[in-house]
Enzyme design. Structure first.
Site, PDB file in Angstrom:
ATOM      1  N   ASP A  64      18.359  37.463  18.562  1.00 30.22           N
ATOM      2  CA  ASP A  64      18.199  36.009  18.570  1.00 30.22           C
ATOM      3  C   ASP A  64      18.177  35.390  17.172  1.00 30.22           C
ATOM      4  OD1 ASP A  64      15.819  37.130  17.820  1.00 30.22           O
ATOM      5  OD2 ASP A  64      14.569  36.134  19.295  1.00 30.22           O
ATOM      6  N   HIS A  65      17.942  36.186  16.139  1.00 28.96           N
ATOM      7  CA  HIS A  65      17.811  35.630  14.786  1.00 28.96           C
ATOM      8  C   HIS A  65      19.157  35.582  14.051  1.00 28.96           C
ATOM      9  CE1 HIS A  65      13.542  36.175  15.439  1.00 28.96           C
ATOM     10  NE2 HIS A  65      13.253  35.735  14.239  1.00 28.96           N
ATOM     11  N   ASP A 119       7.349  40.583  15.518  1.00 27.52           N
ATOM     12  CA  ASP A 119       7.595  39.185  15.189  1.00 27.52           C
ATOM     13  C   ASP A 119       6.247  38.482  15.269  1.00 27.52           C
ATOM     14  OD1 ASP A 119      10.106  37.093  15.038  1.00 27.52           O
ATOM     15  OD2 ASP A 119       8.261  36.213  15.822  1.00 27.52           O
ATOM     16  N   ARG A 379       6.909  26.319  11.820  1.00 28.75           N
ATOM     17  CA  ARG A 379       6.708  26.544  10.376  1.00 28.75           C
ATOM     18  C   ARG A 379       7.531  25.553   9.581  1.00 28.75           C
ATOM     19  NH1 ARG A 379       6.699  33.019  10.894  1.00 28.75           N
ATOM     20  NH2 ARG A 379       4.490  33.043  11.390  1.00 28.75           N
ATOM     21  N   SER A 534       5.539  35.103   8.467  1.00 25.87           N
ATOM     22  CA  SER A 534       6.349  36.062   9.213  1.00 25.87           C
ATOM     23  C   SER A 534       5.834  37.496   9.126  1.00 25.87           C
ATOM     24  CB  SER A 534       7.774  35.997   8.651  1.00 25.87           C
ATOM     25  OG  SER A 534       8.396  37.246   8.722  1.00 25.87           O
ATOM     26  N   ARG A 536       7.820  39.987   8.758  1.00 22.97           N
ATOM     27  CA  ARG A 536       8.888  40.809   8.168  1.00 22.97           C
ATOM     28  C   ARG A 536       8.328  41.855   7.208  1.00 22.97           C
ATOM     29  NH1 ARG A 536      11.081  35.372   5.421  1.00 22.97           N
ATOM     30  NH2 ARG A 536      10.908  34.894   7.616  1.00 22.97           N
TER      31      ARG A 536
HETATM   32  C1  MIC Z   1       9.837  33.810  11.468  1.00 21.33           C
HETATM   33  O1  MIC Z   1       9.595  32.940  12.295  1.00 21.33           O
HETATM   34  O2  MIC Z   1       9.517  33.727  10.268  1.00 21.33           O
HETATM   35  C2  MIC Z   1      10.552  35.074  11.924  1.00 21.33           C
HETATM   36  C3  MIC Z   1      11.879  35.083  11.308  1.00 21.33           C
HETATM   37  O3  MIC Z   1      10.687  35.057  13.320  1.00 21.33           O
HETATM   38  C4  MIC Z   1       9.697  36.274  11.500  1.00 21.33           C
HETATM   39  C5  MIC Z   1      10.339  37.572  11.727  1.00 21.33           C
HETATM   40  C6  MIC Z   1      11.317  37.961  10.671  1.00 21.33           C
HETATM   41  O4  MIC Z   1      11.159  37.609   9.505  1.00 21.33           O
HETATM   42  O5  MIC Z   1      12.240  38.683  11.040  1.00 21.33           O
HETATM   43  C7  MIC Z   1       8.317  36.316  12.147  1.00 21.33           C
HETATM   44  O6  MIC Z   1       7.803  35.320  12.546  1.00 21.33           O
HETATM   45  O7  MIC Z   1       7.705  37.401  12.175  1.00 21.33           O
HETATM   46 FE1  SF4 Z   2      12.741  32.577  15.849  1.00 22.53          FE
HETATM   47 FE2  SF4 Z   2      10.576  32.964  14.331  1.00 22.53          FE
HETATM   48 FE3  SF4 Z   2      11.619  30.515  14.654  1.00 22.53          FE
HETATM   49 FE4  SF4 Z   2      10.414  31.673  16.675  1.00 22.53          FE
HETATM   50  S1  SF4 Z   2       9.477  31.079  14.756  1.00 22.53           S
HETATM   51  S2  SF4 Z   2      12.368  30.585  16.740  1.00 22.53           S
HETATM   52  S3  SF4 Z   2      10.974  33.815  16.392  1.00 22.53           S
HETATM   53  S4  SF4 Z   2      12.583  32.265  13.629  1.00 22.53           S
END
Ligand code: MIC
Ligand code: SF4
Length: 644
Positions: A64-65, A119, A379, A534, A536
């Site tokens: 999905d990313h 995630d 965010r 995140s 990550r």
């Molecule tokens: C995000 O919302 O920052 C992400 C991208 O979903 C991350 C995961 C990632 O960095 O792959 C998260 O929330 O953990």
């Molecule tokens: Fe995707 Fe993270 Fe955004 Fe949710 S917060 S839509 S998991 S990038």
């Protein structure tokens, strides 16, 4: 003494320890989820454990990313993930099926079970009465291998909701209000359990918006009871058999109680560039807006998009607004396409995006420079949208669409419209044809490994003495987006640590990579809540790869602290918090006799060679965490144990 809901679920999953505040516990994991941006590493880590099939009840890999395919990398990674899932016993959700948290809520979240997800917004599934915790990919890899998950029993905070939300006030406003009261670090080490008579008035998708935003408080997770609303939702998803009733005992004890009268809430908005910079929409009304993005795992449900369509019916958006709408899943997309709501959105002037994270993670739709973008996401960290020094505000779909209609920040209560009323469908369109079960003949499956997938970097065991210079000094609430940005340019490198490490801290110091490389690594200095946001693990893996040995910070965000430990980087704090002001970027630091004292001492003596001084750092690590660090990370630690 009565039990709260979190205790009840933990107790049925307890592998070791006692479910009392602050105790170290280990819990069995029922389900895991990964997404493509964290999943490729988690797969490589699982592979390194040499286990033929996952041992969980249910594991799923979502894509999905990394959906913008501007080069071969993402498409190759998708093929890797699909073949890997087929071979190792993991379900695979194909690109197009939707955002992991939305799909998981619809199809797999189960009351009473425990989900570990790579995630940070995994707590989304807490809406369904399940404990759902966001962690790094390596923790998920170990859970897939059948290992328990270790954590310190969090404090349990009861959030008692009273009354019903007024018209145009959304469930998102409940969490914006909590963020306003508690800030982005107010939830660290805590679980927020929602209860009170107000809960009965909130549907499952609305609860998911709330539990999803627990991540912004830094909470371990967020939890709702499993009640009549849960049953109604599961029935409509054709999953009645997954329902069990779950609620806290009437005399349940909590570490803290927060009361909230829903009738007193008004539409709220988080200002740039932190989810806790919350004020009422009224206070900022009138500011010119150029972009509105509706979507993300926070607000892209059927309920959200139907509300937006009902408001937009027969209207056109403001000519200066670019409005994007992202349905959270194939289910949502197909349902609004079939019932005509999609036509209303298109006719109003919306740009419809595929079901994916999209603008939320800077995968396209970067806003214009210095212009206000209103987003229904979770965010708004500076630059996350893809535009440096962006002006991103976070709000509910009601507020977002009011802004899209007027072209300026608008309180929906002033629109003079009838508030939308969206009944819960009696039957959702439940078609899992984009979810592939694992292959029944795993031996025959060949894992397709594109050239973007580079081997997992590892480090050796902890050195007895470490030294180097302070490569970077940063402030409070540093996000993992600051440490390692996402977005269309960098995300495709998630399977390639040597390549992605070139982007470390690039927004703060474009020379960071060069300096760290020249100096063979060193140390980083941070403030409060270092590494929020995140999950990550690349934000720990890439520094490890460049030779960063320890971080000194006032405090850490939960997931990032675990990721640092998992990859052998010491997360140290100061005995005297003023020390942070004394150490300068460039100072040469040295820690000696580390292996000797690490297991027994709670403090480490650090020599500031440049300033000819010694200061004390504490670590607050439990015995297991110290052993992991001594081994050079969780993967080494686990392999050493299984070899014995
Ligand atoms: C995000 O919302 O920052 C992400 C991208 O979903 C991350 C995961 C990632 O960095 O792959 C998260 O929330 O953990
Ligand atoms: Fe995707 Fe993270 Fe955004 Fe949710 S917060 S839509 S998991 S990038």
């Amino acid at each position: 003494m009565g039990k709260n809901l979190a205790q009840k679920i933990f107790e049925t999953h307890l592998v070791s320890g006692r479910c009392a505040g602050g105790e170290n516990i280990a819990i069995a994991i029922d389900q895991t989820l990964t997404q493509d941006a964290t999943g490729t590493m988690a797969c490589l880590q699982f592979e390194a454990l040499e286990i033929p099939r996952v041992k969980t009840k249910f594991s799923i890999s979502y894509v999905d990313h990394n959906m913008l395919q501007t080069g071969f990398e993402n498409a190759d990674d998708h093929r890797f993930l699909k073949s890997f899932a087929a071979k190792y016993g993991i379900f695979f959700s194909k690109p197009g099926n939707g955002i992991c948290h939305q799909v998981h809520l619809e199809r797999f979240a189960k009351p009473g079970e425990i989900l570990l997800g790579a995630d940070s917004h995994t707590p989304n599934a807490g809406a369904m009465g399940m404990i759902a915790i966001g962690v790094g990919g390596l923790d998920v890899a170990l859970a897939m291998a059948g290992e328990p998950y270790y954590l310190k029993m969090p404090e349990i905070v009861s959030v008692r909701l009273k009354g019903k939300l007024p018209p145009w006030v959304a469930s998102k406003d409940i969490m914006l209000e909590l963020l306003r009261r508690l800030t982005v670090k107010g939830g660290v080490g805590k679980i927020f359990e929602f209860g009170g008579s107000g809960v009965e008035t909130i549907s499952i998708p609305e609860r998911a918006t709330i539990s999803n935003l627990g991540a912004e408080l830094g909470a371990t997770t967020t939890l709702f009871p499993s009640d009549g609303k849960t049953l109604e939702f599961l029935k409509a998803q054709g999953r009645k058999k997954d329902w069990i009733p779950l609620e806290p005992d009437h005399d349940a004890e909590y570490d803290r109680v927060i009361e909230m009268d829903l009738r007193k809430l008004e539409p709220l908005i988080a200002q740039p560039s932190s989810p806790d910079k919350v004020c009422s929409v009224r206070e900022v009304a009138g500011k010119v807006v150029r972009q509105v993005c509706i979507g993300s795992c926070n607000n892209s449900s059927y309920f959200d998009l139907m509300s937006v369509a009902e408001i937009l019916k027969g209207k056109k958006i403001h000519p200066d607004i670019s409005l994007t709408i992202t349905p959270g899943s194939k289910q949502v997309f197909e349902m609004i396409a079939r019932n005509g709501a999609l036509a209303i959105l298109i006719s109003a002037g919306a740009r419809i995006l595929e079901s994916a994270c999209g603008p939320c993670i800077g995968m396209g739709q970067a806003p214009p420079s210095h212009a206000i973008s209103i987003r229904t996401m979770n965010r708004n960290f500076s630059g996350r949208s893809g535009t440096p020094e962006d002006q991103v505000y976070l709000a509910s779909p009601y507020v977002a669409i009011a802004c899209a209609l007027k072209g300026s920040i608008t309180d929906p209560q002033t629109l003079g419209l009838r508030p939308p009323r969206i009944p819960m469908p009696l039957k959702f369109l439940a078609d899992d044809s984009l979810i592939f079960p694992p292959d029944s003949k795993p031996e025959a499956v060949i894992v397709e490994r594109g050239s973007n997938i580079k081997p997992l970097p590892l480090r050796g065991s902890l050195e007895d003495s470490i030294e180097g210079s302070v490569v970077l000094k940063v402030g409070d609430n540093l996000t993992t987006d600051d440490i390692l940005p996402a977005g269309a340019r960098v995300l495709p490198l998630r399977s390639n640590i040597p390549a992605i490490s070139k982007h470390l801290f690039e927004r703060i110091d474009p020379d960071f990579f060069k300096k760290a490389k020249e100096r063979g690594g060193g140390f980083i200095l941070g403030g409060e809540n270092y590494g929020q946001g995140s999950s990550r693990e690349h934000a720990a893996l890439a520094p490890m790869y460049l030779g960063i040995k320890a971080i000194f910070a006032k405090s850490y965000a939960r997931i990032h602290r675990s990721n640092l430990i998992n990859f052998g980087i010491l997360p140290l704090t100061f005995e005297d918090p003023d020390e942070l002001f004394k150490i300068q970027q460039g100072d040469h630091l040295r820690i000696t006799r580390l292996r000797g004292v690490f297991l027994t001492e709670d403090f480490l003596e650090i020599e500031n060679v440049t300033q000819n001084r010694v200061f004390k750092a504490s670590h607050g690590l439990n015995l297991r965490e110290r052993e992991i660090l001594l081994a050079g990370g969780l993967l080494n630690y686990t392999r050493n144990r299984t070899k014995k």
